[in-house]
Design an enzyme around this catalytic site. Structure first.
Site, PDB file in Angstrom:
ATOM      1  N   GLY A  32       0.806  -1.221   0.000  1.00 64.41           N
ATOM      2  CA  GLY A  32       0.000   0.000   0.000  1.00 64.41           C
ATOM      3  C   GLY A  32       0.833   1.262   0.000  1.00 64.41           C
ATOM      4  O   GLY A  32       2.029   1.242  -0.300  1.00 64.41           O
ATOM      5  N   HIS A  38       4.017   1.571  -8.257  1.00 67.36           N
ATOM      6  CA  HIS A  38       2.942   0.568  -8.199  1.00 67.36           C
ATOM      7  C   HIS A  38       2.017   0.722  -9.408  1.00 67.36           C
ATOM      8  O   HIS A  38       1.555  -0.275  -9.980  1.00 67.36           O
ATOM      9  CB  HIS A  38       2.119   0.734  -6.919  1.00 67.36           C
ATOM     10  CG  HIS A  38       2.905   0.554  -5.662  1.00 67.36           C
ATOM     11  ND1 HIS A  38       3.240   1.604  -4.836  1.00 67.36           N
ATOM     12  CD2 HIS A  38       3.430  -0.561  -5.091  1.00 67.36           C
ATOM     13  CE1 HIS A  38       3.930   1.144  -3.805  1.00 67.36           C
ATOM     14  NE2 HIS A  38       4.060  -0.157  -3.929  1.00 67.36           N
ATOM     15  N   SER A 186       9.535   5.315  -3.629  1.00 67.83           N
ATOM     16  CA  SER A 186       9.394   4.379  -2.513  1.00 67.83           C
ATOM     17  C   SER A 186       8.353   4.953  -1.568  1.00 67.83           C
ATOM     18  O   SER A 186       8.302   6.174  -1.371  1.00 67.83           O
ATOM     19  CB  SER A 186      10.731   4.249  -1.774  1.00 67.83           C
ATOM     20  OG  SER A 186      10.524   3.704  -0.485  1.00 67.83           O
TER      21      SER A 186
END
Ligand code: PAF
Length: 296
Positions: A32, A38, A186
């Site tokens: 998450g 992502h 990150s």
């Protein structure tokens, strides 16, 4: 997009997609606090798969006792918006009780590959990763699973696990996504102060400089490249080097200090872990020095 929180709902949702011919199934496992890295995994999964499953789970068993499990950033609402925008079909958000209803007594250990780099600084970390990813593979049974190469050691370890245990899934490594100034994305970048964020650019800069030095023949051996990396990083007063290593990839075997890199067979990885205050950042470059040598 369907959000599922229990194992029964997850199994029912993925088997519905398969029954109705909406395969292959791709899995994007995450913890998450999603960012563009992502998003790039979701997009790649969308290109290859009829159904994209994303999991969002901050996995306690991959954090050491003094690490940031409690503080790890979480924002479910924002994550769901990104997942929907980037084409996830099913998002699995289990609680710790759903994933680990009782103390876990089985774990997967990949040996050798996990002894260096982050495995040396974070004992037990990769056992936690391989165990949770194996559980997710069993639950989702994906044909493909997508992982970012910022965690290159994780990719190597997971590929080894899949090969060793004949798991019926292909690991798809995806390129590192960077900010325009070079910082690798990150979820942990959010911990950095403005000054730490500025100095953290030294990770990507030192890797670029080291690669250029190899390409131009100024740094020929492993020792020379390591020295170059550490001297560039040490120019940032807030940087505290955990490791700066040059290894073969994906075997993660060390190369002798005076080993001429252009004689390395196959790919090598230059990998860094550097602390800025309480934040530990990693970055790497993977390349084939032999190809570089052939060009010059
Ligand atoms: O890379 C991560 O975010 C985690 O290690 C993973 C693969 C989701 C397992 O918890």
């Amino acid at each position: 997009m369907r959000v599922v929180r229990t194992i029964e709902q997850l199994r029912e949702a993925t088997s519905f997609m398969r029954r109705t011919g909406q395969g292959p199934v791709g899995l994007v496992p995450t913890m998450g606090y999603l960012h563009d890295g992502h998003a790039s995994l979701l997009r790649r999964a969308g290109e290859m798969c009829g159904t994209v499953v994303m999991s969002i789970f901050v996995n306690p068993i991959q954090f050491g006792p003094n690490e940031d499990y409690e503080a790890y950033p979480r924002d479910e609402q924002r994550d769901l918006e990104l997942a929907e925008r980037e084409g996830a079909d099913i998002v699995f958000i289990p609680t710790v009780e759903v994933m680990y209803p009782r103390p876990i007594r089985s774990k997967i250990t990949v040996s050798s590959l996990t002894t260096r780099l982050c495995g040396a600084s974070r004992p037990g970390h990769f056992d936690g990763v391989t165990t949770v990813v194996a559980k997710l593979f069993n639950l989702v049974q994906p044909e493909y699973a997508f992982f970012g190469l910022k965690d290159a050691q994780q990719v190597a370890v997971l590929r080894q696990m899949v090969d060793d245990l004949n798991m019926n899934v292909e690991i798809i490594p995806c390129p590192i996504v960077r900010e325009s100034d070079g910082l690798a994305l990150s979820s942990r970048n959010v911990y950095l102060s403005a000054e730490e964020r500025r100095q953290a650019l030294v990770l990507s800069r030192s890797l670029q400089e080291a690669r250029k030095a190899v390409e131009e023949g100024q740094a020929a051996t492993t020792d020379e490249v390591r020295e170059l990396l550490t001297s560039v990083i040490s120019g940032s007063p807030l940087a505290d080097i955990d490791y700066a290593e040059i290894l073969t990839f994906p075997e993660l075997e060390p190369l002798e200090g005076n080993f001429p890199l252009t004689r390395a067979e196959g790919e090598i990885i230059m990998a860094l872990a550097v602390r800025f205050g309480r934040t530990r950042l990693i970055d790497n470059i993977i390349f084939t020095p032999k190809e570089v040598a052939a060009l010059v």
